[in-house]
Design a protein around this motif. Structure first.
Motif, PDB file in Angstrom:
ATOM      1  N   LEU A   1       0.810  -1.218   0.000  1.00 23.34           N
ATOM      2  CA  LEU A   1       0.000   0.000   0.000  1.00 23.34           C
ATOM      3  C   LEU A   1       0.845   1.270   0.000  1.00 23.34           C
TER       4      LEU A   1
ATOM      5  N   GLY B   1      -0.574   4.571   1.453  1.00 21.09           N
ATOM      6  CA  GLY B   1      -2.029   4.580   1.606  1.00 21.09           C
ATOM      7  C   GLY B   1      -2.428   5.107   2.966  1.00 21.09           C
TER       8      GLY B   1
ATOM      9  N   ASP C   1      -1.977   4.644  -4.403  1.00 25.67           N
ATOM     10  CA  ASP C   1      -1.902   4.079  -3.055  1.00 25.67           C
ATOM     11  C   ASP C   1      -3.245   4.148  -2.337  1.00 25.67           C
ATOM     12  N   GLN C   2      -3.970   5.252  -2.506  1.00 30.54           N
ATOM     13  CA  GLN C   2      -5.259   5.399  -1.815  1.00 30.54           C
ATOM     14  C   GLN C   2      -6.318   4.482  -2.413  1.00 30.54           C
TER      15      GLN C   2
ATOM     16  N   THR D   1      -5.545   0.930  -1.480  1.00 32.46           N
ATOM     17  CA  THR D   1      -5.868   0.734  -0.070  1.00 32.46           C
ATOM     18  C   THR D   1      -7.362   0.520   0.118  1.00 32.46           C
TER      19      THR D   1
END
Length: 449
Positions: free
Chosen positions: A85, A88, A252-253, A256
């Motif tokens: 991640l 994240g 990344d977000q 996640t």
């Protein structure tokens, strides 16, 4: 000099009992339960390379998650969760976590989430359309398909159906990559079979970001360069428009939320269906409520708000089988929790699973009893029931998950009768606490008069 109070550890007899329990049940949850029963609500596991502090109960939960949260950090750089991640929101600490959360929260507020009820129902219907009347379906698989379709269709504003089959294995590999395993005591162990599927998932996500950036740029040009408000409920557009969000950070977000969000929903829905099938009287009561409140109509917010018994069923399921069953932290500076001294660098595990089954606070904690969450139900201290964690790091998708669960389950109960085929189910500690080997139910379409 203050007297130090170290955590209790298991003696030889308890250690033998734990080993027998592991051999019998093949579950680390059994080991934790035995340790709690034999040693108490705070103890230290003493395995080579793995010596976490395990804490159970509302006061420990409150201190870890709220009053002494600054004494802890989330994960280290060698942890597979961090490697996957990267930056994240789930991984970050401090100001960066707060910034990322602030960018994402607007589209996850209740006022925005309820706008997705119709879409949630549509995706549920799409999955149910593939069920042959009288066939046995694995609800763990079916609910994963559904959770992925709902997440991508509502919060990313992408029709995921055409890509779901080819990305199914990469998503499962991502989940396996962060699931508990030997890497906990051997962080640098070789891990084969992940590079290609994870790269495939990245390629897909970066292409989504590229396309959305292009779309947002064209919108801005069409409006004379004036910034337009983000599309309500569209997390990807929200992040693309946010200042300082690089493609990597957006990836990344979204990853996640994709992994953590859909996997927890999968577990919650599958466990609820398992418990309903195992308790026909509860199934009947929940189905009767759906018939009375919703009838044969399409679901609306008014319906969702009045499905009180179904809400209690969902809450009780999360008590018995919280998808996130352990809150992991690392001690950033020497601290004391519930009177026990913890040194910097210690891994701390706040056991949500054991807190939800703590006999000090729950009546008959092993029993599935939805009425305990009804109007006349039990009252437990704050931070005893924490299926979504607590404090500033409480699950950002909690509202979405609860509304999604009610919509999906109400639609299923409205359209189908579900019965167990008798296969035994046990909890499995993967990335979430999921029913293993699956939830195999016979589905029969209801004949409404």
């Amino acid at each position: 000099m203050d007297q130090k109070c170290p955590l209790p550890v298991a003696g030889p007899e308890t250690g033998l009992t734990v080993l027998k329990g592991l051999a019998r049940e093949r579950s680390l949850l059994t080991a934790l339960e035995i340790m709690r029963d034999e040693v108490g609500p705070a103890f230290q596991i003493t395995l080579p390379g793995f010596q976490p502090a395990v804490l159970v109960g509302p006061e420990s939960n409150r201190q870890i998650m709220v009053s002494r949260r600054d004494h802890f950090c989330w994960r280290g750089p060698s942890d597979p969760v961090t490697r996957l991640l990267r930056h994240g929101v789930l991984v970050e600490d401090g100001a960066q976590h707060d910034y990322l959360r602030a960018q994402m929260e607007p589209v996850l507020q209740r006022t925005q989430v309820v706008g997705h009820i119709a879409a949630m129902q549509t995706y549920t219907d799409r999955v149910m359309d593939g069920w042959g009347d009288g066939t046995v379906m694995d609800m763990l698989v079916e609910m994963r398909w559904l959770a992925l379709l709902i997440f991508m269709g509502t919060l990313v504003d992408v029709e995921f159906g055409p890509d779901l089959e080819r990305l199914w294995r990469p998503i499962l590999r991502a989940i396996k990559y962060i699931s508990p395993g030997l890497w906990i005591i051997w962080p640098d162990m070789p891990r084969f079979g992940y590079t290609k599927p994870l790269a495939q998932l990245d390629e897909y996500l970066f292409e989504l970001v590229r396309q959305r950036r292009q779309h947002v740029t064209e919108d801005q040009r069409g409006s004379g360069g004036l910034s337009k408000a983000p599309v309500a409920g569209d997390l990807l557009t929200q992040l693309v428009r946010a200042p300082g969000m690089s493609d990597d950070l957006i990836r990344d977000q979204i990853l996640t939320m994709l992994i953590a969000g859909h996997d927890t929903s999968t577990a919650l829905l599958a466990w609820t269906l398992h418990l309903l099938a195992e308790h026909p009287s509860v199934m009947t009561q929940a189905q009767s409520e759906v018939d009375r409140v919703v009838g044969r109509a399409d679901l609306t917010l008014a319906h969702v708000d009045h499905l009180d018994y179904l809400d209690a069923v969902i809450k009780e399921t999360m008590r018995l089988y919280p998808p996130i069953h352990i809150g992991n932290r690392f001690v950033a500076e020497d601290t004391t929790i519930s009177g026990y001294d913890l040194q910097a660098g210690t891994r701390v595990m706040a056991s949500i699973y054991l807190s939800h089954r703590d006999e000090r606070y729950w009546d008959a904690p092993e029993v599935f009893h939805p009425a305990r969450f009804g109007a006349e139900g039990e009252r437990v201290p704050p931070f005893t029931y924490i299926p979504f964690g607590g404090g500033p790091r409480v699950c950002i998708g909690a509202t979405f998950a609860q509304i999604e669960a009610k919509v999906v389950l109400a639609r299923l109960l409205q359209q189908f009768t579900l019965t167990s085929d008798g296969r035994k189910v046990r909890p499995y500690m993967g990335a979430t606490l999921e029913p293993h080997p699956g939830v195999f139910l016979r589905v029969r379409r209801r004949q409404h008069s």
